[in-house]
Enzyme design. Sequence first.
Site, PDB file in Angstrom:
ATOM      1  N   LYS A  98     -56.047 -25.854  71.343  1.00 34.71           N
ATOM      2  CA  LYS A  98     -54.855 -26.714  71.267  1.00 34.71           C
ATOM      3  C   LYS A  98     -54.561 -27.360  72.614  1.00 34.71           C
ATOM      4  CE  LYS A  98     -53.028 -23.171  68.174  1.00 34.71           C
ATOM      5  NZ  LYS A  98     -53.374 -21.892  68.807  1.00 34.71           N
TER       6      LYS A  98
ATOM      7  N   HIS B 269     -50.293 -28.812  70.274  1.00 33.14           N
ATOM      8  CA  HIS B 269     -49.664 -27.480  70.177  1.00 33.14           C
ATOM      9  C   HIS B 269     -48.220 -27.545  69.679  1.00 33.14           C
ATOM     10  CE1 HIS B 269     -50.228 -23.245  72.038  1.00 33.14           C
ATOM     11  NE2 HIS B 269     -49.357 -23.175  71.071  1.00 33.14           N
TER      12      HIS B 269
HETATM   13  P1  NAP Z   1     -49.162 -11.764  64.060  1.00 32.60           P
HETATM   14  O1  NAP Z   1     -50.611 -12.039  63.954  1.00 32.60           O
HETATM   15  O2  NAP Z   1     -48.301 -11.954  62.866  1.00 32.60           O
HETATM   16  O3  NAP Z   1     -48.905 -10.280  64.571  1.00 32.60           O
HETATM   17  C1  NAP Z   1     -49.553  -9.759  65.691  1.00 32.60           C
HETATM   18  C2  NAP Z   1     -48.981  -8.352  65.939  1.00 32.60           C
HETATM   19  O4  NAP Z   1     -49.254  -7.525  64.812  1.00 32.60           O
HETATM   20  C3  NAP Z   1     -49.595  -7.689  67.137  1.00 32.60           C
HETATM   21  O5  NAP Z   1     -48.582  -6.916  67.746  1.00 32.60           O
HETATM   22  C4  NAP Z   1     -50.685  -6.794  66.535  1.00 32.60           C
HETATM   23  O6  NAP Z   1     -50.882  -5.676  67.376  1.00 32.60           O
HETATM   24  C5  NAP Z   1     -50.040  -6.394  65.230  1.00 32.60           C
HETATM   25  N1  NAP Z   1     -51.015  -6.184  64.145  1.00 32.60           N
HETATM   26  C6  NAP Z   1     -52.109  -6.920  63.855  1.00 32.60           C
HETATM   27  N2  NAP Z   1     -52.732  -6.436  62.771  1.00 32.60           N
HETATM   28  C7  NAP Z   1     -52.004  -5.379  62.348  1.00 32.60           C
HETATM   29  C8  NAP Z   1     -52.143  -4.472  61.271  1.00 32.60           C
HETATM   30  N3  NAP Z   1     -53.157  -4.558  60.407  1.00 32.60           N
HETATM   31  N4  NAP Z   1     -51.216  -3.468  61.155  1.00 32.60           N
HETATM   32  C9  NAP Z   1     -50.193  -3.369  62.039  1.00 32.60           C
HETATM   33  N5  NAP Z   1     -49.995  -4.209  63.074  1.00 32.60           N
HETATM   34  C10 NAP Z   1     -50.902  -5.204  63.218  1.00 32.60           C
HETATM   35  O7  NAP Z   1     -48.442 -12.619  65.208  1.00 32.60           O
HETATM   36  P2  NAP Z   1     -48.837 -13.620  66.393  1.00 32.60           P
HETATM   37  O8  NAP Z   1     -49.755 -13.012  67.368  1.00 32.60           O
HETATM   38  O9  NAP Z   1     -47.530 -14.152  66.853  1.00 32.60           O
HETATM   39  O10 NAP Z   1     -49.616 -14.815  65.679  1.00 32.60           O
HETATM   40  C11 NAP Z   1     -51.007 -14.800  65.423  1.00 32.60           C
HETATM   41  C12 NAP Z   1     -51.716 -15.936  66.118  1.00 32.60           C
HETATM   42  O11 NAP Z   1     -51.111 -17.180  65.775  1.00 32.60           O
HETATM   43  C13 NAP Z   1     -51.639 -15.905  67.657  1.00 32.60           C
HETATM   44  O12 NAP Z   1     -52.522 -14.981  68.244  1.00 32.60           O
HETATM   45  C14 NAP Z   1     -52.007 -17.325  67.962  1.00 32.60           C
HETATM   46  O13 NAP Z   1     -53.418 -17.512  67.848  1.00 32.60           O
HETATM   47  C15 NAP Z   1     -51.266 -18.090  66.863  1.00 32.60           C
HETATM   48  N6  NAP Z   1     -49.925 -18.583  67.275  1.00 32.60           N
HETATM   49  C16 NAP Z   1     -49.733 -19.920  67.340  1.00 32.60           C
HETATM   50  C17 NAP Z   1     -48.500 -20.431  67.712  1.00 32.60           C
HETATM   51  C18 NAP Z   1     -48.295 -21.912  67.771  1.00 32.60           C
HETATM   52  O14 NAP Z   1     -47.271 -22.364  68.300  1.00 32.60           O
HETATM   53  N7  NAP Z   1     -49.218 -22.700  67.274  1.00 32.60           N
HETATM   54  C19 NAP Z   1     -47.428 -19.568  68.032  1.00 32.60           C
HETATM   55  C20 NAP Z   1     -47.646 -18.200  67.952  1.00 32.60           C
HETATM   56  C21 NAP Z   1     -48.890 -17.712  67.551  1.00 32.60           C
HETATM   57  P3  NAP Z   1     -52.373  -5.163  67.827  1.00 32.60           P
HETATM   58  O15 NAP Z   1     -53.013  -6.256  68.634  1.00 32.60           O
HETATM   59  O16 NAP Z   1     -52.069  -3.946  68.623  1.00 32.60           O
HETATM   60  O17 NAP Z   1     -53.126  -4.860  66.543  1.00 32.60           O
END
Ligand code: NAP
Length: 292
Positions: A62, A95
């Site tokens: 992004k 982004h």
């Molecule tokens: P998410 O994927 O909804 O949640 C991540 C959290 O959940 C982490 O704390 C992870 O911890 C935990 N987790 C993952 N798998 C799990 C499972 N099976 N059981 C229990 N806990 C679990 O949230 P996110 O990181 O905010 O979003 C995901 C991705 O979206 C980001 O990495 C990024 O690539 C993208 N994103 C984009 C934007 C944007 O503005 N475009 C904004 C935010 C995020 P562990 O690592 O310890 O497993």
Amino acid sequence: MPAIGLGVMQGTQRESEEAVLFAIESGYRLIDTASAYLNEKSVGEGIRRSGIKRSDLFITTKLWVTDYCTESTKIAFEASLRRLGTDYVDLYLLHQPVPTEFDKTVAAYKTAETFLSDGRARAIGVSNFSASHLERLMNETSIVPAVNQIEVHPFFIQKELRAVNAKLGIKIQAWSPLAGIHVYVPNSKDALNPHKHPTLVALGEKYKKTPAQIMLRWHIQIGNCAIPKSFNAARIKENFAIFDFELSAEDISSIDKLNTGVRGGPDPEIITTTTFGFTIDNSPQADDAFRQ
Ligand code: NAP
């Protein structure tokens, strides 16, 4: 575009690299990064170590808001390719919209259109765009965004915006698909643990899956692509093991009912280059800083 990808926001360089490597070995083919995550170089290194053919992978990155315009967008895009160690990306996203400087947002998108025509981006799209941002953008540009990456999870289902995107032929990619954004709210008394919600726990017991797998299956069945983030090997595997069961229509609607209508992330309307104004050093000399 694969239905499930690995998100790699907010980790150390080592965590990003190892997670990418492990995810590819576990069957993932989509990796979602961003110049603003400052880990493109580690992502590229994880990919290189996996030995996978470039054409078998789907890499998204992004463009950050302080690089919006024309020349700066070209420099930022080339820096992303260099850090990732690839000569094209499968998906290049703006982004955020910058509503107060929408002319720059449009200029950046028009520049991204040139990456599409020269083949260095296989698809282009946006992130965090509302219906009115999409309308403004599409009035001034010629390529319909392939993807709008937005916050969607059972507690913020974005039904109306998903419908608008579907009508325009824009694929929804859900960020924070496991509602992870809630656990990022520092010191919040209201922080939710989505994995303990009774509805999701009960559905997990019913289908012999975890609440995370229930949430991801819900995304797939309502037509979203999802990019769960995990840096934990067992959870990376768990999040990919969702293709062997199906939620009933009734269970999908019980998950829909968890919607609070309240987003966890920032309202895209308030994004400015001042409030979100950190800059990224796109010079080759800075590349190694991306791996510290
Ligand atoms: P998410 O994927 O909804 O949640 C991540 C959290 O959940 C982490 O704390 C992870 O911890 C935990 N987790 C993952 N798998 C799990 C499972 N099976 N059981 C229990 N806990 C679990 O949230 P996110 O990181 O905010 O979003 C995901 C991705 O979206 C980001 O990495 C990024 O690539 C993208 N994103 C984009 C934007 C944007 O503005 N475009 C904004 C935010 C995020 P562990 O690592 O310890 O497993």
